[in-house]
Write a protein that holds these residues in place. Structure first.
Motif, PDB file in Angstrom:
ATOM      1  N   GLU A   6      40.407  35.303  43.494  1.00  0.00           N
ATOM      2  CA  GLU A   6      40.976  36.639  43.659  1.00  0.00           C
ATOM      3  C   GLU A   6      41.874  36.711  44.884  1.00  0.00           C
ATOM      4  OE1 GLU A   6      38.111  39.708  43.703  1.00  0.00           O
ATOM      5  OE2 GLU A   6      37.681  39.586  41.550  1.00  0.00           O
ATOM      6  N   ASN A  10      45.691  37.824  44.686  1.00  0.00           N
ATOM      7  CA  ASN A  10      46.211  38.947  45.456  1.00  0.00           C
ATOM      8  C   ASN A  10      47.354  38.526  46.377  1.00  0.00           C
ATOM      9  OD1 ASN A  10      44.723  41.703  45.273  1.00  0.00           O
ATOM     10  ND2 ASN A  10      43.094  40.187  45.047  1.00  0.00           N
ATOM     11  N   GLY A 271      43.407  42.904  41.277  1.00  0.00           N
ATOM     12  CA  GLY A 271      44.717  42.712  41.912  1.00  0.00           C
ATOM     13  C   GLY A 271      45.265  43.928  42.615  1.00  0.00           C
ATOM     14  N   GLY A 274      46.321  43.476  46.449  1.00  0.00           N
ATOM     15  CA  GLY A 274      47.580  42.776  46.644  1.00  0.00           C
ATOM     16  C   GLY A 274      48.770  43.624  46.250  1.00  0.00           C
TER      17      GLY A 274
END
Length: 338
Positions: A6, A10, A271, A274
């Motif tokens: 992850e 991101n 996400g 990010g």
């Protein structure tokens, strides 16, 4: 392992969103500049506008007939809830003339909105001009026509350049030149042209400026939108390659009952950090760059910056979601067919 995955996702989304955020902020800035540019052209008249360039015609018109047509013009503008603005260009008095009975012009005081029966013209001097200084120091305004009352001093509207004041229509004959009205309706424009003809004028040019057309014909705004669209294409291609690289992981999830919508929702939520950080940082960098080029102080907390960040965040969320769904759905169908 999941945390590292992850984090990498991101980071990738943040870099792409940063660039998209910068382009979105430039687009919002270009939109604002286009609006301000249009306000200068239309003197702040809202909506669709028509610019009539009038000059003296060959027809013979008596002073009484011209005065009657002028009063009919004021009455028609009042009945149709329209406003008319004249701005001097070249020779003649450096003035603006308005008829705004319904207070459509935001910069004109309400007291200056003369009714159709008014014959006394009132003038508002533009702050900082020669005429305003003379009025403050000596109580005289030599550039004003005789019989025009000074009602006060106001800030000049956009597009006035070196014009000294604005006055309402009184007994003074209207001059030839450029008149701006807030309508593009052919019937209304024709009736106004007929009234000008009765005053001794004929049109040299009639130019409509619809709002949408003005935006579409603005090169800066169109180029900025093109760059933003190309940026999204590049981001979609990059994100699609990343998602396709996780095909094995998604294949395992499908075999255990995961639906494409579940995978989209999971990766969208994962996400969001990010996407959000990249969008906000991109907008801030864009504003700092514009302020640096224009040598102005950046205003990072104003409405435009906040709106740019919100629009950018919303756009990248939609783009990321659509890319996820499109690639995951396609790969799933290909995997099933295989």
């Amino acid at each position: 392992m999941k945390t590292k995955k992850e984090l990498l996702m991101n980071l990738r989304l943040a870099l792409s969103s940063l660039l998209l955020g910068m382009l979105t902020a430039f687009m919002v800035q270009a939109f604002q500049w286009t609006l301000e540019d249009r306000k200068e052209v239309t003197f702040g008249l809202p909506g669709e506008v028509t610019i009539l360039t009038m000059f003296e015609g060959p027809q013979k018109v008596s002073a009484a007939d011209a005065a009657s047509a002028r009063e009919a013009l004021k009455a028609y503008l009042n009945d149709q809830s329209l406003a008319l603005v004249y701005a001097s260009v070249g020779e003649g008095r450096p003035e603006m003339i308005v008829c705004d009975p319904h207070h459509i012009l935001p910069w004109l005081p309400r007291a200056g909105n003369e009714g159709p029966d008014s014959t006394t013209a009132r003038a508002y001097l533009f702050r900082g001009t020669y005429t305003a200084h003379r009025w403050s120091a000596l109580g005289t305004a030599p550039l004003l026509p005789n019989g025009v009352e000074v009602a006060g001093v106001i800030d000049a509207p956009p597009g006035t350049d070196n014009l000294q004041y604005v006055r309402t229509i009184g007994r003074e004959p209207l001059p030839s030149g450029r008149y701006t009205i807030n309508t593009t309706d052919p019937t209304q424009v024709k009736h106004i042209l007929d009234l000008f003809y009765r005053m001794g004028f004929v049109p040299q040019q009639s130019q409509k400026i619809p709002l949408l057309t003005y935006f579409l014909q603005n090169p800066l705004l169109m180029i900025t939108l093109l760059f933003l669209a190309m940026g999204h294409v590049c981001a979609i291609l990059d994100w699609a390659l990343y998602i396709r690289g996780r095909a094995r992981e998604f294949g395992i999830r499908w075999r255990h009952g995961a639906l494409p919508t579940d995978l989209v929702r999971e990766n969208l939520v994962g996400g969001l950090p990010g996407l959000g950080v990249g969008s906000v940082v991109g907008v801030i960098l864009s504003d700092l760059l514009v302020a640096g080029i224009g040598q102005t102080n950046p205003e990072l907390g104003n409405f435009r910056t906040l709106a740019s960040a919100a629009v950018s965040f919303l756009i990248v969320i939609v783009t990321w979601s659509a890319t996820l769904y499109g690639v995951i759905k396609t790969r799933k169908e290909v995997n099933i067919d295989a």
